[in-house]
Design an enzyme around this catalytic site. Structure first.
Site, short mmCIF file in Angstrom:
data_model
loop_
_atom_site.label_atom_id
_atom_site.label_comp_id
_atom_site.label_asym_id
_atom_site.label_seq_id
_atom_site.Cartn_x
_atom_site.Cartn_y
_atom_site.Cartn_z
N GLU A 207 3.04 -1.10 4.54
CA GLU A 207 3.02 -2.44 5.19
C GLU A 207 1.59 -3.15 5.34
O GLU A 207 1.47 -4.08 6.39
CB GLU A 207 2.80 -2.30 7.16
N CYS B 76 2.26 2.94 2.27
CA CYS B 76 3.36 2.77 3.65
C CYS B 76 3.92 1.91 4.16
O CYS B 76 4.65 1.64 4.61
CB CYS B 76 2.73 3.36 4.85
N ASN C 1 0.88 -1.42 0.13
CA ASN C 1 -0.34 0.31 0.32
C ASN C 1 1.00 1.07 0.15
O ASN C 1 2.30 1.20 -0.46
CB ASN C 1 -0.97 -0.18 1.04
#
Length: 970
Positions: free
Chosen positions: A575, A573, A571
């Site tokens: 994670e 970020c 995604n």
């Protein structure tokens, strides 16, 4: 005004402004009289030099000039007039005498002030009036005397139970800054600003400042709700309940809150509100809530902190059988800061539009209609504050044949430009630009141009300055880098199955395609040296901050859901690692356990952690059913697989509380053991929810159903990758067989359970270090959309105080050295190790700790890497180590050039200020100084310069660590 005064034989003319007024010590407000300055100075000279001093032309001229200078200074400070305190004027007189070298006279003046102060104290008339004649202006324009008693109550309440704070100093200093006719809000602002200036003296003043700020919040909300015009902290013990009930009614009336909230037992929930928890906030945390989270109407915030937490809890308990009991349970977790939901959940839970999920992952097919449909989906998802990860690997490369037009493709890049501009256009209600990250596999023929998307030079039509990019790297490529072999680039139009293959199956098919290029069956390809492409990847990462480096095979080989699809990207970020396809948009719901709140008596409290994790997993599972889905593919996917992402924050605080340095074996061990416990309790909680609510739809065939837990899946990665290319610790301490047996009997409620998000914003709310990050600086000013905030490492201050080292000199040294204790000689070595900041921790410690966590996590973690004295070799070693240690993803690179300017080369006087943090960027990109992006006055470096470590960068500012445009994962 012109005034002639004749004390003794002295006669001088003094010009003074008429529009200034003076607050006397008894609270009376009188006109400013410049002659009294001259009188005071002359008396000081007479006290030292005798009665004849008044006749001296030197003294007479000095007094006149000094008086005029003091008056001019006050006029510059308040050109439109205002009110001064008598002590402020006397301070300026004292300062003028000292500056002129009249030390004896200045000393006499100081002694004169002290003598009169003692006399006033003895007489008990320092402040004679509880309600002095300084007036405040009410919202309706009327005036009333300042209620000094209430001011003192507010300040003394704000300082209650806090060590090393001086409430009387705040009261006295604030009164000096007030003027006749000041507004009520102005009084509160003066108190707040006075307290915040003292934060660098002692960190506890941040709590004082937050508590004083709440006076404004209470006045705004309570008066709007019709509950009270104003209230002190102690008043809220009685007022929170009626305010909460009035809030629910107003919110539903304004069509902002879900009408179902009125169906709760509001009496019972109101009784559960704990007003004392308002005292937990730091100034930064509370101001952040006020500016960006509290529900408002016509720019009036009518939501108070504990009401907000209860609103979120009620929204998450809507479908529970005993809604009130669960809402109280959820409220207790949130309001205690033991756990915090992600920003979308805090924003929208309990509202009319409950978009609570954080992340959306999509795959973009190689079809014109589907491409623009995917861009449309981006716009719809972005509108409601979701962070996006797009897999663009299926789209054919530049030069590929297009059957429909008998032409050739322009490749991926032109479409990414449209995605970039869409992210800018759909700006989430004016709050910020849309936040999206494009992923591309390393074998794609357009990858070299993809690497340059964030460059400041070149054809701007083929640049994307407002979106993130990430490499989706197969293990085979990393092996070729290690073994210094060739790498072949293909177009997915001729090698479409590579997109869905990973591990040994990918390697076998990739080599078959390479053989087809050699025998002429494949015409569209390019052969490069793997190391050269790797160097370019690292070079662009250093220069532009992008593309990030993420690893395809560990994400898939360790995925519990590999039976149901393929993980094609992460995604925004990095994670989240969930399957995507044409029919499924992956969705993930995030929240974070505050590890710092679970360190009790110097060790991790396992019993408390278990309770927190179990409730948190239940809250996250509830999000799936309550959530608003902007597109049907997201709803279908989420209900089918029910993934959630429980993470952690406050890791650095937890280390401090245990006396552990980040760069140590003990910290790596704590990362391992703490994440093991979180994993253990989270998996068990999901299994118990399955017994209560049923298994997720696609459970059968998953790794869970086969008894393979995240710790077990490491073995599969070793087998597929090869033992020589991976080294991961696999030690355990918990009874994992018990969990395997439980899952075999009960199943799992959620396909995925854990992911560590960045938490930049919610950690600010809770007043702890973000996510798994080391401390960025020990003293700095953070600037963001809510203003400027002095942030001091309270743990460091307390340790320095214990050793008698916390004083003005230490504060100034920390300012000078940008919050670093390393260059300060008198700081002991053990404290230098404990309080090493992010760039003072070798990156290997970050990677080792992340590797220990990764073995327990079924998804991934947002791992920023900090590298000081960066060079090509250092980056090469760090990122190879990340892959070798089994990490699934990495996030931002924070790099300091090898030739950063030394402090000693700069005039010290210009540096004696707290380092200023930058405001969060409106785009999801690191600041130039954080990532190495070329600035306007520096040409971008080539690969050779980069590899040799040439060129330097200014140090990143403290605000850079949370400068993301997207708050979805925060």
């Amino acid at each position: 005004m012109d005034t002639t005064l004749t004390p003794g034989k002295t006669s001088v003319n003094v010009t003074a402004p008429q529009q200034l007024r003076v607050i006397k010590r008894n609270g009376d407000v009188v006109a400013f009289d410049a002659s009294k300055i001259a009188v005071a100075m002359t008396k000081a000279f007479i006290a030292v030099e005798g009665d004849n001093a008044g006749a001296s032309s030197r003294i007479r001229d000095f007094v006149a000039q000094s008086s005029d200078a003091i008056c001019e200074a006050f006029l510059r400070r308040m050109p439109d007039g205002g009110t001064l305190h008598i002590e402020d004027i006397q301070d300026q007189v004292e300062l003028a005498l000292m500056r002129a070298g009249e030390q004896k006279v200045a000393r006499a003046y100081v002694l004169y002030r002290e003598e009169h102060a003692r006399a006033r104290a003895a007489a008990g008339d320092d402040i004679e009036k509880p309600h002095p004649t300084l007036n405040v202006t009410l919202p309706d324009g009327s005036r009333r005397p300042l209620d000094l008693g209430r001011v003192e109550t507010l300040v003394f309440e704000a300082c209650a139970d806090l060590a090393n704070v001086d409430p009387q100093k705040i009261v006295d200093d604030s009164l000096k800054n007030l003027y006749d006719g000041v507004s009520i809000d102005g009084v509160a602002t003066a108190l707040t600003m006075t307290a915040r200036t003292l934060v660098e003296k002692d960190p506890n003043y941040t709590y004082v400042t937050a508590r004083l700020l709440q006076d404004n919040l209470r006045r705004e909300a309570l008066s709007f709700l019709g509950v009270a015009e104003e209230a002190t902290f102690s008043d809220m013990a009685e007022l929170y309940k009626p305010a909460f009930k009035a809030y629910v009614a107003k919110g539903i009336e304004f069509e902002q809150l879900d009408p179902r909230l009125a169906e709760f037992d509001l009496e019972r929930l109101g009784d559960a509100l704990d007003h004392t928890r308002d005292n937990q906030f730091t100034y930064l945390g509370l101001q952040t809530l006020y500016d960006r989270y509290f529900i408002h109407r016509d720019d009036v915030r009518y939501e108070l902190p504990q009401v907000m937490f209860m609103r979120v809890a009620m929204g998450l308990a809507l479908n529970e059988d005993d809604r009130e009991a669960r809402a109280i349970e959820f409220y207790e977790l949130l309001s205690s800061f033991d756990y915090m939901a992600s920003t979308p959940t805090l924003f929208n839970s309990g509202t009319q539009r409950s978009q609570l999920s954080s992340c959306y992952l999509t795959t973009v097919p190689d079809d014109l209609d589907a491409i623009y449909s995917a861009i449309r989906d981006n716009a719809l998802l972005s509108k409601w504050a979701g962070g996006l990860g797009n897999d663009w690997t299926p789209v054919r490369a530049l030069g590929s044949y297009i059957k429909g037009t008998n032409g050739k493709s322009q490749g991926v890049v032109p479409f990414l430009k449209v995605v970039n501009d869409t992210a800018v256009a759909v700006n989430q209600g004016g709050k910020r630009k849309g936040a999206v990250c494009a992923y591309l596999e390393t074998w794609h023929l357009d990858v070299e141009e993809f690497l340059e998307l964030r460059k400041n030079t070149g054809d701007d039509r083929r640049r994307t300055h407002d979106m993130n990019t990430a490499n989706w790297v197969p293990d085979l490529f990393m092996k070729r880098v290690f073994d210094d072999k060739e790498w072949t680039l293909f177009s997915p139009s001729t090698c479409p199955d590579l997109h869905d293959l990973y591990g040994a199956a990918f390697e076998k098919r990739y080599q078959e395609y390479e053989e087809m290029t050699r025998n002429g069956q494949l015409k569209l390809f390019k052969r490069v040296r793997a190391k050269d492409l790797w160097r370019k990847m690292l070079s662009m990462l250093f220069e532009t901050g992008h593309p990030w480096i993420t690893f395809k095979d560990p994400c898939n080989l360790r995925s519990p859901q590999q039976h149901a699809g393929v993980v094609h990207s992460s995604n925004l970020c990095t994670e989240i690692t969930l399957n995507t396809s044409v029919d499924e948009i992956a969705v993930c719901n995030l929240g974070s356990v505050n590890l710092a709140q679970h360190i009790v008596d110097g060790k991790l409290d396992g019993k408390k952690l278990k309770k927190t994790v179990r409730t948190a997993v239940r809250m996250l599972d509830n999000v799936i059913d309550i959530n608003y889905y902007a597109v049907p593919q997201a709803r279908n996917s989420n209900f089918k697989h029910r993934p959630v992402g429980l993470g952690i924050m406050g890791f650095q605080d937890a280390l401090y509380a245990q006396g552990i340095a980040y760069a140590s074996d003990e910290a790596v061990e704590f990362a391992d053991r703490s994440m093991e416990q979180v994993s253990y309790h989270a998996i068990e909680a999901s299994s118990d929810l399955a017994a209560e609510r049923g298994r997720y739809e696609s459970f059968d065939g998953s790794l869970w159903s086969q008894g393979i837990l995240p710790i077990d899946s490491i073995e599969k990665l070793k087998q597929e990758r090869g033992e020589k290319y991976i080294e991961v610790d696999t030690s355990t301490t918990q009874d994992w067989d018990r969990i395997r047996d439980k899952i075999a009997n009960q199943g799992m409620r959620n396909s995925n359970v854990m992911a560590i998000a960045p938490t930049a914003t919610i950690s600010n709310i809770c007043g702890v270090s973000q996510s798994i990050e080391p401390t960025y600086q020990n003293l700095y000013v953070k600037s963001n959309l809510s203003g400027e905030f002095t942030v001091v490492n309270a743990y460091m201050v307390n340790d320095l105080k214990e050793r008698g080292l916390w004083d003005e000199v230490m504060v100034n040294d920390l300012k000078y050295y940008d919050g670093s204790v390393q260059p300060i000689d008198r700081v002991p070595e053990d404290l230098k190790a404990k309080y090493a900041s992010a760039f003072e921790v070798e990156p290997r410690w970050l990677v080792e700790a992340a590797s220990r966590r990764q073995k327990w996590i079924d998804q991934a973690q947002s791992l920023n890497l900090y590298i000081k004295g960066v060079s090509g070799k250092k980056l090469d070693v760090t990122y190879r180590m990340a892959w070798f240690r089994g990490l699934k993803t990495t996030y931002y690179l924070r790099a300091l050039g090898a030739t950063s300017v030394e402090k000693s080369t700069v005039e010290r006087g210009t540096l004696n200020a707290v380092g200023n943090g930058s405001a969060p960027s409106a785009q999801p990109a690191p600041s130039p100084q954080a990532s190495g992006e070329p600035s306007a006055n520096r040409e971008p470096r080539g690969i050779e310069d980069f590899l040799q470590g040439k060129g330097g960068q200014r140090a990143p500012s403290a605000g850079d660590i949370d400068d993301l445009g997207c708050e979805a994962c925060q």
